[in-house]
Design an enzyme around this catalytic site. Structure first.
Site, PDB file in Angstrom:
ATOM      1  N   THR A 158     -11.162  -4.591   9.459  1.00 39.96           N
ATOM      2  CA  THR A 158     -10.467  -4.624  10.748  1.00 39.96           C
ATOM      3  C   THR A 158     -10.309  -3.254  11.382  1.00 39.96           C
ATOM      4  O   THR A 158      -9.888  -3.146  12.534  1.00 39.96           O
ATOM      5  CB  THR A 158      -9.073  -5.271  10.604  1.00 39.96           C
ATOM      6  OG1 THR A 158      -8.332  -4.575   9.595  1.00 39.96           O
ATOM      7  CG2 THR A 158      -9.189  -6.736  10.230  1.00 39.96           C
ATOM      8  N   LYS A 160     -11.894  -5.436  -3.201  1.00 39.43           N
ATOM      9  CA  LYS A 160     -13.151  -5.551  -2.435  1.00 39.43           C
ATOM     10  C   LYS A 160     -14.360  -5.161  -3.286  1.00 39.43           C
ATOM     11  O   LYS A 160     -15.138  -4.275  -2.937  1.00 39.43           O
ATOM     12  CB  LYS A 160     -13.087  -4.699  -1.165  1.00 39.43           C
ATOM     13  CG  LYS A 160     -11.949  -5.062  -0.221  1.00 39.43           C
ATOM     14  CD  LYS A 160     -11.931  -4.150   1.004  1.00 39.43           C
ATOM     15  CE  LYS A 160     -10.820  -4.528   1.962  1.00 39.43           C
ATOM     16  NZ  LYS A 160      -9.472  -4.218   1.427  1.00 39.43           N
ATOM     17  N   PHE A 161     -14.543  -5.855  -4.386  1.00 41.48           N
ATOM     18  CA  PHE A 161     -15.648  -5.552  -5.290  1.00 41.48           C
ATOM     19  C   PHE A 161     -16.985  -5.608  -4.555  1.00 41.48           C
ATOM     20  O   PHE A 161     -17.269  -6.552  -3.816  1.00 41.48           O
ATOM     21  CB  PHE A 161     -15.676  -6.536  -6.460  1.00 41.48           C
ATOM     22  CG  PHE A 161     -14.482  -6.448  -7.362  1.00 41.48           C
ATOM     23  CD1 PHE A 161     -14.025  -5.225  -7.836  1.00 41.48           C
ATOM     24  CD2 PHE A 161     -13.803  -7.593  -7.751  1.00 41.48           C
ATOM     25  CE1 PHE A 161     -12.928  -5.141  -8.683  1.00 41.48           C
ATOM     26  CE2 PHE A 161     -12.706  -7.533  -8.595  1.00 41.48           C
ATOM     27  CZ  PHE A 161     -12.270  -6.303  -9.055  1.00 41.48           C
ATOM     28  N   HIS A 162     -17.809  -4.592  -4.763  1.00 39.29           N
ATOM     29  CA  HIS A 162     -19.131  -4.511  -4.128  1.00 39.29           C
ATOM     30  C   HIS A 162     -20.037  -3.714  -5.053  1.00 39.29           C
ATOM     31  O   HIS A 162     -19.998  -2.483  -5.080  1.00 39.29           O
ATOM     32  CB  HIS A 162     -19.018  -3.835  -2.759  1.00 39.29           C
ATOM     33  CG  HIS A 162     -20.296  -3.853  -1.983  1.00 39.29           C
ATOM     34  ND1 HIS A 162     -20.435  -3.214  -0.774  1.00 39.29           N
ATOM     35  CD2 HIS A 162     -21.498  -4.439  -2.226  1.00 39.29           C
ATOM     36  CE1 HIS A 162     -21.663  -3.403  -0.310  1.00 39.29           C
ATOM     37  NE2 HIS A 162     -22.326  -4.137  -1.179  1.00 39.29           N
ATOM     38  N   ARG A 190       0.264  -7.739  13.817  1.00 43.29           N
ATOM     39  CA  ARG A 190       1.249  -6.864  14.458  1.00 43.29           C
ATOM     40  C   ARG A 190       2.055  -7.658  15.484  1.00 43.29           C
ATOM     41  O   ARG A 190       1.544  -8.592  16.098  1.00 43.29           O
ATOM     42  CB  ARG A 190       0.557  -5.707  15.200  1.00 43.29           C
ATOM     43  CG  ARG A 190      -0.234  -4.743  14.321  1.00 43.29           C
ATOM     44  CD  ARG A 190       0.695  -3.857  13.517  1.00 43.29           C
ATOM     45  NE  ARG A 190      -0.036  -2.831  12.802  1.00 43.29           N
ATOM     46  CZ  ARG A 190      -0.585  -2.992  11.600  1.00 43.29           C
ATOM     47  NH1 ARG A 190      -0.502  -4.166  10.990  1.00 43.29           N
ATOM     48  NH2 ARG A 190      -1.217  -2.000  11.013  1.00 43.29           N
ATOM     49  N   GLY A 224       1.596  -5.875   6.331  1.00 41.31           N
ATOM     50  CA  GLY A 224       1.774  -4.563   5.733  1.00 41.31           C
ATOM     51  C   GLY A 224       2.939  -3.831   6.347  1.00 41.31           C
ATOM     52  O   GLY A 224       4.105  -4.124   6.088  1.00 41.31           O
ATOM     53  N   ARG A 225       2.602  -2.905   7.228  1.00 42.36           N
ATOM     54  CA  ARG A 225       3.620  -1.994   7.743  1.00 42.36           C
ATOM     55  C   ARG A 225       4.677  -2.652   8.622  1.00 42.36           C
ATOM     56  O   ARG A 225       5.774  -2.113   8.762  1.00 42.36           O
ATOM     57  CB  ARG A 225       2.917  -0.844   8.469  1.00 42.36           C
ATOM     58  CG  ARG A 225       2.300   0.145   7.487  1.00 42.36           C
ATOM     59  CD  ARG A 225       1.244   1.032   8.091  1.00 42.36           C
ATOM     60  NE  ARG A 225      -0.026   0.336   8.269  1.00 42.36           N
ATOM     61  CZ  ARG A 225      -1.196   0.949   8.382  1.00 42.36           C
ATOM     62  NH1 ARG A 225      -1.254   2.270   8.321  1.00 42.36           N
ATOM     63  NH2 ARG A 225      -2.303   0.257   8.541  1.00 42.36           N
ATOM     64  N   LYS A 273      -0.082  -8.483  -2.338  1.00 38.95           N
ATOM     65  CA  LYS A 273      -1.434  -7.917  -2.358  1.00 38.95           C
ATOM     66  C   LYS A 273      -1.431  -6.608  -3.134  1.00 38.95           C
ATOM     67  O   LYS A 273      -0.705  -5.677  -2.794  1.00 38.95           O
ATOM     68  CB  LYS A 273      -1.946  -7.667  -0.943  1.00 38.95           C
ATOM     69  CG  LYS A 273      -3.381  -7.102  -0.919  1.00 38.95           C
ATOM     70  CD  LYS A 273      -3.915  -6.984   0.506  1.00 38.95           C
ATOM     71  CE  LYS A 273      -3.560  -5.668   1.164  1.00 38.95           C
ATOM     72  NZ  LYS A 273      -4.355  -4.524   0.627  1.00 38.95           N
ATOM     73  N   ASP A 275       0.830  -1.203   0.000  1.00 36.89           N
ATOM     74  CA  ASP A 275       0.000   0.000   0.000  1.00 36.89           C
ATOM     75  C   ASP A 275       0.865   1.254   0.000  1.00 36.89           C
ATOM     76  O   ASP A 275       1.953   1.288   0.576  1.00 36.89           O
ATOM     77  CB  ASP A 275      -0.919   0.007   1.221  1.00 36.89           C
ATOM     78  CG  ASP A 275      -1.886  -1.168   1.217  1.00 36.89           C
ATOM     79  OD1 ASP A 275      -2.349  -1.538   0.124  1.00 36.89           O
ATOM     80  OD2 ASP A 275      -2.155  -1.724   2.296  1.00 36.89           O
TER      81      ASP A 275
END
Length: 241
Positions: A127, A65-67, A189, A218-219, A36, A15
């Site tokens: 989340t 996240k198709f919606h 985490r 991720g981070r 991702k 990201d």
């Protein structure tokens, strides 16, 4: 259980990067298998990132996240699968009809170019939500946990291959669903990491032993001064006896 290849169970979220930054970063993590591609990276790169990642032998987890209405979701999943996405997220709250047609469309898209069928994953509750915010802002009068369970059931009954949930819900969901139904969780985490904008988090080993199939990182990797070492740390952490 000792994992033969723990790297297969870890997905790195790139990201906040453009194409060049993302490709430069993955070169720093040689053991990485899954990448991702989220909204930010896709918005800056489009399908170019698919081509570049696959050329480097990486597997693509498309997390958009198709919606939408069923027909639109089906078209999006068809094209995502045709372009090589192996994991694709859709919002479970789009409903059973949308999930069913999206799943079938993804299979057809992959088959049209000789690729194996991708796994569609139903997003349950993000989340970033706390239990209080979930009830107060959305005016939902059952618990966040019940909502997660209900949406996971929708995904399962529609034939999806798994769902996205926080690590806090993994143990309960694993009691309900078979191992073949993947439970993929962000919100990972270490104790020495900050929460950032995640509200429901857990350490890698705890999430994995609770029943998670794969972890989205991720981070804790991208902000590390030594990404390869940080990735290896997570690999070691999820090795269970």
């Amino acid at each position: 259980m000792t994992l033969v290849n723990p790297s297969e169970k870890l997905i790195l979220a790139l990201d906040g990067m453009d194409v060049l930054e993302a490709l430069s970063f993955i070169d720093k993590v040689p053991d990485l298998i899954w990448v991702k591609v989220g909204l930010e990276l896709f918005a800056t790169s489009g399908l170019e990132i698919f081509t570049e990642l696959r050329a480097r032998g990486k597997k693509v987890f498309l997390d958009l996240k198709f919606h939408d209405i069923p027909n639109t979701m089906a078209g999006a999943c068809y094209r995502a699968a045709r372009n090589g996405a192996e994991l694709i997220t859709v919002h479970a709250c789009a409903g059973s009809k949308a999930l069913l047609v999206a799943n079938e469309a993804a299979k057809k898209g992959a088959a049209s170019v000789g690729l194996p069928s991708p796994t569609l994953l139903g997003v349950t509750v993000l989340t970033s939500w706390t239990s209080y915010e979930f009830g107060d802002e959305l005016d939902i009068h059952h618990s966040l946990e019940k909502r997660v369970e209900h949406l996971a059931q929708l995904a399962f009954k529609a034939g999806l291959g798994g769902c996205i949930c926080s690590p806090c819900e993994v143990k309960r969901l694993r009691e309900i669903f078979p191992e073949s139904f993947e439970l993929i969780t962000p919100g990972i985490r270490f104790l020495d990491s900050g929460l950032d904008d995640q509200a429901r988090v857990m350490q890698p080993r705890d999430a994995f032993t609770s029943g998670a199939s794969r972890l989205v990182l991720g981070r804790i990797i991208t902000r590390s001064t030594n990404p390869a070492e940080a990735f290896t740390r997570v690999c070691r952490d999820i090795q269970t006896d």
